[in-house]
Design a protein around this motif. Structure first.
Motif, mmCIF file in Angstrom:
data_model
loop_
_atom_site.group_PDB
_atom_site.id
_atom_site.type_symbol
_atom_site.label_atom_id
_atom_site.label_comp_id
_atom_site.label_asym_id
_atom_site.label_seq_id
_atom_site.Cartn_x
_atom_site.Cartn_y
_atom_site.Cartn_z
ATOM 1 N N MET A 12 0.827 -1.204 0.000
ATOM 2 C CA MET A 12 0.000 0.000 0.000
ATOM 3 C C MET A 12 0.862 1.255 0.000
ATOM 4 S SD MET A 12 -2.955 -1.115 2.726
ATOM 5 C CE MET A 12 -3.612 0.543 2.798
ATOM 6 N N ALA A 13 1.959 1.228 0.727
ATOM 7 C CA ALA A 13 2.900 2.354 0.787
ATOM 8 C C ALA A 13 4.300 1.745 0.829
ATOM 9 C CB ALA A 13 2.641 3.217 2.018
ATOM 10 N N PRO A 14 4.850 1.402 -0.335
ATOM 11 C CA PRO A 14 6.044 0.536 -0.385
ATOM 12 C C PRO A 14 7.378 1.247 -0.151
ATOM 13 C CG PRO A 14 5.290 1.009 -2.602
ATOM 14 C CD PRO A 14 4.305 1.657 -1.678
ATOM 15 N N LEU A 15 7.419 2.158 0.817
ATOM 16 C CA LEU A 15 8.696 2.808 1.120
ATOM 17 C C LEU A 15 9.714 1.802 1.631
ATOM 18 C CD1 LEU A 15 10.554 5.248 1.602
ATOM 19 C CD2 LEU A 15 9.447 5.532 3.840
ATOM 20 N N PHE A 16 9.296 0.962 2.570
ATOM 21 C CA PHE A 16 10.241 0.017 3.171
ATOM 22 C C PHE A 16 10.776 -0.984 2.142
ATOM 23 C CE2 PHE A 16 10.811 -3.602 6.422
ATOM 24 C CZ PHE A 16 12.135 -3.253 6.639
ATOM 25 N N PRO A 17 9.918 -1.658 1.350
ATOM 26 C CA PRO A 17 10.456 -2.568 0.334
ATOM 27 C C PRO A 17 11.372 -1.853 -0.665
ATOM 28 C CG PRO A 17 8.122 -2.987 0.648
ATOM 29 C CD PRO A 17 8.441 -1.736 1.397
ATOM 30 N N ALA A 18 11.003 -0.627 -1.057
ATOM 31 C CA ALA A 18 11.844 0.111 -2.000
ATOM 32 C C ALA A 18 13.189 0.453 -1.371
ATOM 33 C CB ALA A 18 11.136 1.389 -2.450
ATOM 34 N N ALA A 19 13.171 0.824 -0.091
ATOM 35 C CA ALA A 19 14.424 1.137 0.603
ATOM 36 C C ALA A 19 15.301 -0.110 0.728
ATOM 37 C CB ALA A 19 14.124 1.721 1.988
ATOM 38 N N LEU A 20 14.687 -1.249 1.028
ATOM 39 C CA LEU A 20 15.457 -2.493 1.111
ATOM 40 C C LEU A 20 16.081 -2.844 -0.236
ATOM 41 C CD1 LEU A 20 13.150 -4.792 3.292
ATOM 42 C CD2 LEU A 20 15.255 -3.653 3.995
ATOM 43 N N ALA A 21 15.319 -2.668 -1.306
ATOM 44 C CA ALA A 21 15.851 -2.974 -2.634
ATOM 45 C C ALA A 21 17.010 -2.050 -2.987
ATOM 46 C CB ALA A 21 14.730 -2.854 -3.677
ATOM 47 N N ALA A 22 16.854 -0.754 -2.686
ATOM 48 C CA ALA A 22 17.937 0.192 -2.965
ATOM 49 C C ALA A 22 19.176 -0.138 -2.146
ATOM 50 C CB ALA A 22 17.464 1.615 -2.674
ATOM 51 N N GLY A 23 18.976 -0.477 -0.870
ATOM 52 C CA GLY A 23 20.116 -0.832 -0.028
ATOM 53 C C GLY A 23 20.822 -2.083 -0.506
ATOM 54 N N ARG A 76 8.828 -2.023 15.239
ATOM 55 C CA ARG A 76 10.109 -1.974 15.954
ATOM 56 C C ARG A 76 10.821 -3.323 15.951
ATOM 57 N NH1 ARG A 76 9.910 -4.187 20.999
ATOM 58 N NH2 ARG A 76 7.862 -4.520 21.959
ATOM 59 N N LEU A 77 10.078 -4.413 15.813
ATOM 60 C CA LEU A 77 10.737 -5.718 15.831
ATOM 61 C C LEU A 77 11.594 -5.933 14.588
ATOM 62 C CD1 LEU A 77 7.857 -7.981 17.216
ATOM 63 C CD2 LEU A 77 9.840 -7.084 18.447
ATOM 64 N N ILE A 78 11.202 -5.326 13.492
ATOM 65 C CA ILE A 78 11.919 -5.523 12.225
ATOM 66 C C ILE A 78 12.888 -4.374 11.957
ATOM 67 C CG2 ILE A 78 10.401 -4.291 10.592
ATOM 68 C CD1 ILE A 78 10.464 -6.810 8.846
ATOM 69 N N VAL A 79 13.073 -3.494 12.942
ATOM 70 C CA VAL A 79 13.816 -2.252 12.709
ATOM 71 C C VAL A 79 15.254 -2.490 12.239
ATOM 72 C CG1 VAL A 79 14.636 -2.011 15.104
ATOM 73 C CG2 VAL A 79 14.289 0.033 13.684
ATOM 74 N N LEU A 80 15.854 -3.606 12.655
ATOM 75 C CA LEU A 80 17.240 -3.863 12.239
ATOM 76 C C LEU A 80 17.370 -4.014 10.731
ATOM 77 C CD1 LEU A 80 18.009 -6.174 15.201
ATOM 78 C CD2 LEU A 80 19.544 -4.331 14.532
ATOM 79 N N ALA A 81 16.279 -4.381 10.055
ATOM 80 C CA ALA A 81 16.335 -4.490 8.598
ATOM 81 C C ALA A 81 16.561 -3.133 7.945
ATOM 82 C CB ALA A 81 15.043 -5.126 8.070
ATOM 83 N N TRP A 82 16.219 -2.043 8.636
ATOM 84 C CA TRP A 82 16.451 -0.709 8.091
ATOM 85 C C TRP A 82 17.943 -0.390 7.956
ATOM 86 C CZ3 TRP A 82 13.355 2.641 5.690
ATOM 87 C CH2 TRP A 82 11.977 2.523 5.848
ATOM 88 N N LEU A 83 18.792 -1.167 8.607
ATOM 89 C CA LEU A 83 20.237 -0.939 8.454
ATOM 90 C C LEU A 83 20.685 -1.168 7.017
ATOM 91 C CD1 LEU A 83 21.717 -2.561 11.696
ATOM 92 C CD2 LEU A 83 21.192 -0.151 11.237
ATOM 93 N N LEU A 84 19.953 -1.991 6.275
ATOM 94 C CA LEU A 84 20.326 -2.233 4.883
ATOM 95 C C LEU A 84 20.233 -0.958 4.049
ATOM 96 C CD1 LEU A 84 21.194 -4.131 2.647
ATOM 97 C CD2 LEU A 84 18.824 -4.880 2.414
ATOM 98 N N PRO A 85 19.107 -0.235 4.035
ATOM 99 C CA PRO A 85 19.103 1.027 3.290
ATOM 100 C C PRO A 85 19.965 2.115 3.911
ATOM 101 C CG PRO A 85 16.987 0.676 4.370
ATOM 102 C CD PRO A 85 17.758 -0.600 4.497
ATOM 103 N N VAL A 86 20.065 2.136 5.243
ATOM 104 C CA VAL A 86 20.868 3.173 5.889
ATOM 105 C C VAL A 86 22.327 3.102 5.432
ATOM 106 C CG1 VAL A 86 21.871 3.833 8.123
ATOM 107 C CG2 VAL A 86 19.405 3.524 7.905
ATOM 108 N N VAL A 87 22.866 1.904 5.333
ATOM 109 C CA VAL A 87 24.254 1.733 4.915
ATOM 110 C C VAL A 87 24.361 1.518 3.406
ATOM 111 C CG1 VAL A 87 26.339 0.330 5.236
ATOM 112 C CG2 VAL A 87 24.841 0.798 7.178
ATOM 113 N N GLY A 88 23.369 0.857 2.821
ATOM 114 C CA GLY A 88 23.454 0.507 1.404
ATOM 115 C C GLY A 88 23.178 1.648 0.451
ATOM 116 N N VAL A 89 22.267 2.560 0.804
ATOM 117 C CA VAL A 89 21.944 3.663 -0.100
ATOM 118 C C VAL A 89 23.152 4.569 -0.349
ATOM 119 C CG1 VAL A 89 20.570 5.777 -0.320
ATOM 120 C CG2 VAL A 89 19.460 3.611 0.271
#
Length: 468
Positions: free
Chosen positions: A380-391, A428-441
């Protein structure tokens, strides 16, 4: 300004912005951690309960007042803060007092009995965050102590992102971009919450920093960082130590096998580490590593340090396997709640319903339904999947390091899979997955920094490359 000055400026700006919400960040679990810290600091159970409840109810009262101010029908009404605070304090303290009078298992341990003993035991075996809080709540009190602890641990997480990116020779502007992403994406908000996630993020980044140092030839210090982070994670949340140890060991095995297949040599033959890009990536030997600053192509990859990064990868695998074995053994010896107990906690609504007779089968059913619904909401709002793909795409620019980045971020997926509760606020349980776009982008953006624009040279038909 010097890079370190920019790092401090970003962290300071983030800290100032957090003054907008000094209270009201707590979750239902926060009072267990805060009361744990207060009893460790020497407070009795009733004193710790009163201080913790005062902090929680002040946050609820403040939130109620702010909500009324913008209520289209009641914004002229008197503030409800006093009433909300009084009702909150009365209800919380009444429940605590009833359990304290019951004695027995209700009063065991350090955590004030806000919840039933079985649920409280889950927090008793996580002393890391409460120990971290102790000096802050002792010196500054609960409200400002908890806020300041959150600012420091969240700010440190952003600084660690910068350090990790610089270790793999990412240019300073992009390393600062990674630090900023940590603060503005949901990672920063989650790290600020009075929960264990802030420390988990910082320690996971510390382990990732250690992996980056190993890949750039600094095996000894890198190994110590990885081992120290895993050890500390056991105290903060032992399941994260288990997941991260397993993922890092798996990543090390993948890197070692990839190098063996690609170069026909074992991990101890001194494979050019850290980046490991193929020529097809279109990078010169010094690209992204300070080229043009008088550095040799091997700069930042352990040249001249006399340590084989291939051996270091094997050491990471050993440390990761040791963390898995050590976590399982210590959890058994210390009688930590088992995986079956965690499943019952999930399926019974924190033990508010009878235990399930067939928890394994029901858990798998819930797991499947959870990910179907999670994916529907993400689309519905694919910011997270798009960020993971970019990372993930950016991680390809440093294949060896990228594997370890994927492993660290993957622990967020494992944590969520271990507790498939769609009602948990803020992902918050999945928050560590955000490290992929944070470092990968920032890695993905690297070609823009090094892009060469042909500019005609006056009096010559040739062009020269100008690096932006």
């Amino acid at each position: 300004m010097r890079p370190r000055t920019w790092v401090l400026v970003l962290a300071a700006v983030f800290a100032v912005l957090q003054l907008a919400n000094v209270t009201g960040r707590d979750t239902p679990d926060s009072k267990n951690y805060v009361s744990y810290a207060l009893t460790l600091a020497g407070a009795g159970k009733r004193e710790a309960a009163a201080e913790t409840v005062g902090w929680v109810c002040a946050g609820k009262a403040s939130a109620a007042e702010r909500a009324q101010r913008v209520d289209v029908l009641r914004f002229h009404a008197p503030s409800p803060a006093g009433r909300v605070s009084a009702e909150c304090r009365a209800g919380e303290l009444r429940r605590v007092e009833r359990r304290l009078r019951a004695g027995g298992a209700q009063t065991d341990g350090h955590v004030v009995p806000f919840v039933a003993p079985r649920l409280r035991q889950i927090f008793e075996v996580r002393p890391g965050y409460p120990v971290f809080l102790v000096p802050f709540v002792t010196v500054f009190g609960v409200t400002w102590g908890v806020w300041l602890a959150g600012v420091l641990v969240a700010g440190a997480g952003g600084v660690l992102v910068f350090v990790v990116l610089r270790t793999v020779s990412v240019p300073v502007p992009l390393a600062l971009t990674g630090q900023a992403l940590y603060y503005v994406l949901p990672v920063g908000a989650t790290a600020m919450r009075p929960m264990a996630e802030g420390l988990m993020l910082a320690l996971t980044l510390t382990a990732l920093w250690g992996c980056a140092r190993v890949l750039t030839g600094r095996v000894s210090t890198g190994t110590m960082l990885v081992a120290g982070a895993l050890l500390a994670l056991f105290a903060v949340k032992h399941s994260q130590a288990l997941f991260l140890g397993a993922c890092l060991a798996g990543a090390a095995a993948v890197v070692a096998l990839w190098r063996r297949r690609r170069h026909g040599q074992g991990p101890g033959h001194g494979q050019s580490p850290g980046h490991g890009q193929s020529p097809g990536h279109g990078q010169s030997p010094g690209h992204g590593q300070g080229a043009g600053r008088g550095q040799s192509p091997g700069h930042g990859q352990g040249a001249g340090r006399g340590q084989s990064p291939g051996r270091g990868v094997a050491v990471i695998a050993v440390v990761g396997c040791g963390a898995v074995a050590g976590t399982l053994l210590l959890a058994r010896l210390l009688r930590y709640p088992s995986e079956a107990e965690s499943v019952q906690d999930l399926l019974t609504g924190h033990y508010t319903h009878p235990d399930r007779a067939h928890p394994g089968r029901e858990f798998l059913h819930l797991e499947f339904d959870f990910w179907v619904e999670w994916l529907r909401r993400q689309l519905m709002a694919p910011l997270f999947p798009a960020a993971l793909a970019a990372g993930a795409w950016g991680a390809r620019r440093r294949p060896a390091f990228g594997v370890f980045l994927l492993a660290a971020a993957g622990t967020g997926i494992l944590t969520q899979a271990g507790h498939p509760d769609i009602t948990v606020f803020g992902d918050r349980l999945i928050v560590l997955a955000w490290l992929l776009p944070v470092v990968g982008v920032p890695l993905l953006l690297e070609p823009l920094v090094h892009r060469s624009v042909p500019v005609p040279v006056q009096g010559s038909p040739r062009t020269v490359g100008i690096t932006r």
